[in-house]
Design a protein around this motif. Structure first.
Motif, PDB file in Angstrom:
ATOM      1  N   VAL A 212       0.861  -1.173   0.000  1.00 38.16           N
ATOM      2  CA  VAL A 212       0.000   0.000   0.000  1.00 38.16           C
ATOM      3  C   VAL A 212       0.903   1.229   0.000  1.00 38.16           C
ATOM      4  CG1 VAL A 212      -0.191  -0.010   2.503  1.00 38.16           C
ATOM      5  CG2 VAL A 212      -1.910   1.191   1.158  1.00 38.16           C
ATOM      6  N   ILE A 213       0.541   2.212  -0.805  1.00 37.45           N
ATOM      7  CA  ILE A 213       1.391   3.372  -1.031  1.00 37.45           C
ATOM      8  C   ILE A 213       0.763   4.617  -0.438  1.00 37.45           C
ATOM      9  CG2 ILE A 213       2.447   4.834  -2.808  1.00 37.45           C
ATOM     10  CD1 ILE A 213       2.381   2.383  -4.642  1.00 37.45           C
TER      11      ILE A 213
ATOM     12  N   ALA B 227      -3.509   4.174   4.792  1.00 36.12           N
ATOM     13  CA  ALA B 227      -2.497   3.258   4.268  1.00 36.12           C
ATOM     14  C   ALA B 227      -1.858   2.455   5.389  1.00 36.12           C
ATOM     15  CB  ALA B 227      -1.434   4.052   3.501  1.00 36.12           C
ATOM     16  N   LYS B 228      -1.572   3.110   6.515  1.00 34.99           N
ATOM     17  CA  LYS B 228      -0.970   2.400   7.645  1.00 34.99           C
ATOM     18  C   LYS B 228      -1.922   1.346   8.204  1.00 34.99           C
ATOM     19  CE  LYS B 228       0.436   6.060  10.079  1.00 34.99           C
ATOM     20  NZ  LYS B 228       1.154   6.830  11.135  1.00 34.99           N
TER      21      LYS B 228
ATOM     22  N   SER C  46      10.308  -2.184  -4.994  1.00 34.18           N
ATOM     23  CA  SER C  46      11.317  -3.061  -5.581  1.00 34.18           C
ATOM     24  C   SER C  46      12.668  -2.876  -4.905  1.00 34.18           C
ATOM     25  CB  SER C  46      11.447  -2.793  -7.084  1.00 34.18           C
ATOM     26  OG  SER C  46      10.231  -3.055  -7.753  1.00 34.18           O
ATOM     27  N   ALA C  47      12.935  -1.636  -4.467  1.00 32.35           N
ATOM     28  CA  ALA C  47      14.196  -1.340  -3.782  1.00 32.35           C
ATOM     29  C   ALA C  47      14.099  -1.587  -2.276  1.00 32.35           C
ATOM     30  CB  ALA C  47      14.603   0.107  -4.045  1.00 32.35           C
ATOM     31  N   LYS C  48      12.947  -2.136  -1.858  1.00 32.60           N
ATOM     32  CA  LYS C  48      12.697  -2.418  -0.442  1.00 32.60           C
ATOM     33  C   LYS C  48      12.743  -1.152   0.419  1.00 32.60           C
ATOM     34  CE  LYS C  48      14.212  -7.267  -0.423  1.00 32.60           C
ATOM     35  NZ  LYS C  48      13.867  -7.437  -1.826  1.00 32.60           N
ATOM     36  N   ASN C  49      12.316  -0.038  -0.163  1.00 31.14           N
ATOM     37  CA  ASN C  49      12.216   1.219   0.579  1.00 31.14           C
ATOM     38  C   ASN C  49      10.838   1.312   1.228  1.00 31.14           C
ATOM     39  OD1 ASN C  49      14.777   1.993  -0.271  1.00 31.14           O
ATOM     40  ND2 ASN C  49      14.009   3.072  -2.064  1.00 31.14           N
ATOM     41  N   THR C  50      10.676   0.574   2.299  1.00 32.82           N
ATOM     42  CA  THR C  50       9.396   0.543   2.988  1.00 32.82           C
ATOM     43  C   THR C  50       9.468   1.354   4.277  1.00 32.82           C
ATOM     44  OG1 THR C  50      10.003  -1.518   4.082  1.00 32.82           O
ATOM     45  CG2 THR C  50       8.787  -1.690   2.008  1.00 32.82           C
TER      46      THR C  50
ATOM     47  N   ASP D 259      -1.042  -7.098   6.691  1.00 31.47           N
ATOM     48  CA  ASP D 259       0.352  -7.527   6.849  1.00 31.47           C
ATOM     49  C   ASP D 259       1.112  -7.402   5.531  1.00 31.47           C
ATOM     50  OD1 ASP D 259       2.598  -8.429   8.173  1.00 31.47           O
ATOM     51  OD2 ASP D 259       2.165 -10.550   7.799  1.00 31.47           O
ATOM     52  N   ILE D 260       1.051  -6.209   4.950  1.00 36.23           N
ATOM     53  CA  ILE D 260       1.736  -5.926   3.688  1.00 36.23           C
ATOM     54  C   ILE D 260       2.610  -4.687   3.870  1.00 36.23           C
ATOM     55  CG2 ILE D 260       0.011  -6.970   2.179  1.00 36.23           C
ATOM     56  CD1 ILE D 260      -1.216  -4.230   1.791  1.00 36.23           C
ATOM     57  N   PRO D 261       3.627  -4.509   3.022  1.00 33.18           N
ATOM     58  CA  PRO D 261       4.552  -3.369   3.178  1.00 33.18           C
ATOM     59  C   PRO D 261       3.856  -2.022   2.998  1.00 33.18           C
ATOM     60  CG  PRO D 261       5.475  -5.041   1.718  1.00 33.18           C
ATOM     61  CD  PRO D 261       4.036  -5.401   1.928  1.00 33.18           C
TER      62      PRO D 261
END
Length: 320
Positions: free
Chosen positions: A57-58, A82-83, A301-305, A90-92
């Motif tokens: 979720v963005i 989103a939070k 994709s860059a794991k910038n969560t 349980d998603i980024p």
């Protein structure tokens, strides 16, 4: 850009925060809250379908050179929703900078890869950005006061034109000639940044002087002068940045990237310098969910969560 995962579902809603009557952001937060509530229920329902996977979720965090008041209310609703979804499913949780998202609008249709120089011109921000990677951006220059879109809006209001001013000025300018002398103020500063305050003052003086003398002025010609002045500055600064770093690719984004003269002049300048110009489709110039989803894909994709301490910001540097 590469193909998105087949099962990827991105949640992001872009709400028109300024109504046609120019009443501002007053009801944006409440409207956004109701809208997001409906989309949230839909997303949870979809997550139960075995054929689809909700990857993340963005949440948009704000943008550079934007100073707003109640816009933060709408951002807070979006980030909070989103939070909640990130925690419940349980998603980024992925944050996206608004200006980076505008640049990413070019990835929707063009096979453009960094590095390149991007001009982001919109109602709330005017920036020249060095793009070294899909997640690597460096601010090179910006406006010190109003963004180009705000300058267009104020000039249009002075002439009694419709909102948004950029489209109105562009349409009227096509019927005129840039033959009215405008400001002699220094619009470009030594540090590379730009100011449009002198330009707006010049327009005010032209209109007021004509009124005091009982004379008329050509709105078409004045629109053509304003459009040419701002476009000349942006094209010059963008080309200087591209030449400085030796980049052969230039991208333009943001609401004002729909301006017909700006596109033509950038195309001419790039052709002379043998550079490739990339422009988003007109439907992707203004704020839209697709551009945010694309940038969110590269962030994920860059794991910038982000964690649950993520907060909304109405003003945020592209380099943070």
């Amino acid at each position: 850009m590469g193909a998105l995962p087949l099962g990827m579902l991105v949640l992001f809603c872009v709400i028109p925060l300024i109504d046609p009557k120019g009443n501002g952001y007053a009801r944006a937060g409440k409207f956004y809250q109701r809208f997001v509530a409906g989309v949230t229920l839909l997303m949870i329902a979809i997550s139960w379908l075995p054929e689809l996977t909700v990857w993340g979720v963005i949440a948009a965090k704000g943008s550079t050179n934007v100073i707003v008041s109640v816009l933060i209310g709408a951002l807070l609703v979006g980030v909070s929703s989103a939070k909640a979804l990130s925690y419940a499913l349980d998603i980024p949780l992925v944050k996206v900078n608004h200006i980076e998202a505008h640049i990413a609008a070019n990835y929707l249709e063009h096979d453009i890869e960094p590095p390149f120089v991007a001009l982001v011109a919109s109602g709330g921000h005017t920036s020249i950005v060095r793009v070294d990677g899909y997640n690597e951006h460096r601010l090179l220059a910006a406006t010190t006061d109003d963004a180009i879109g705000e300058a267009f809006d104020k000039v249009a209001r002075l002439m009694g034109l419709d909102y948004p001013g950029g489209a109105s000025v562009d349409k009227l300018a096509a019927q005129g000639q840039p033959r009215i002398p405008l400001t002699k103020h220094k619009l470009v500063f030594s540090d590379g940044n730009v100011s449009y305050s002198g330009l707006k003052t010049a327009v005010i003086n032209i209109i007021h002087n004509a009124g005091q003398k009982g004379e008329s002025y050509s709105k078409e010609d004045l629109s053509a002068c304003v459009r040419k002045k701002v476009c000349d500055i942006l094209v010059k600064k963008t080309m200087l940045a591209a030449d400085r770093f030796g980049f052969d690719k230039v991208a333009v984004a943001g609401g004002v990237s729909a301006n017909s003269l700006l596109r033509r002049e950038l195309e001419k300048a790039c052709k002379v310098r043998k550079k490739d110009l990339f422009c988003p489709e007109l439907k992707y110039c203004a704020d839209n969910a697709a551009m945010v989803g694309v940038q969110g894909f590269y962030e994920l994709s860059a794991k910038n969560t982000s964690g649950m301490d993520l907060n909304a910001k109405a003003t945020k540097s592209i380099e943070e």
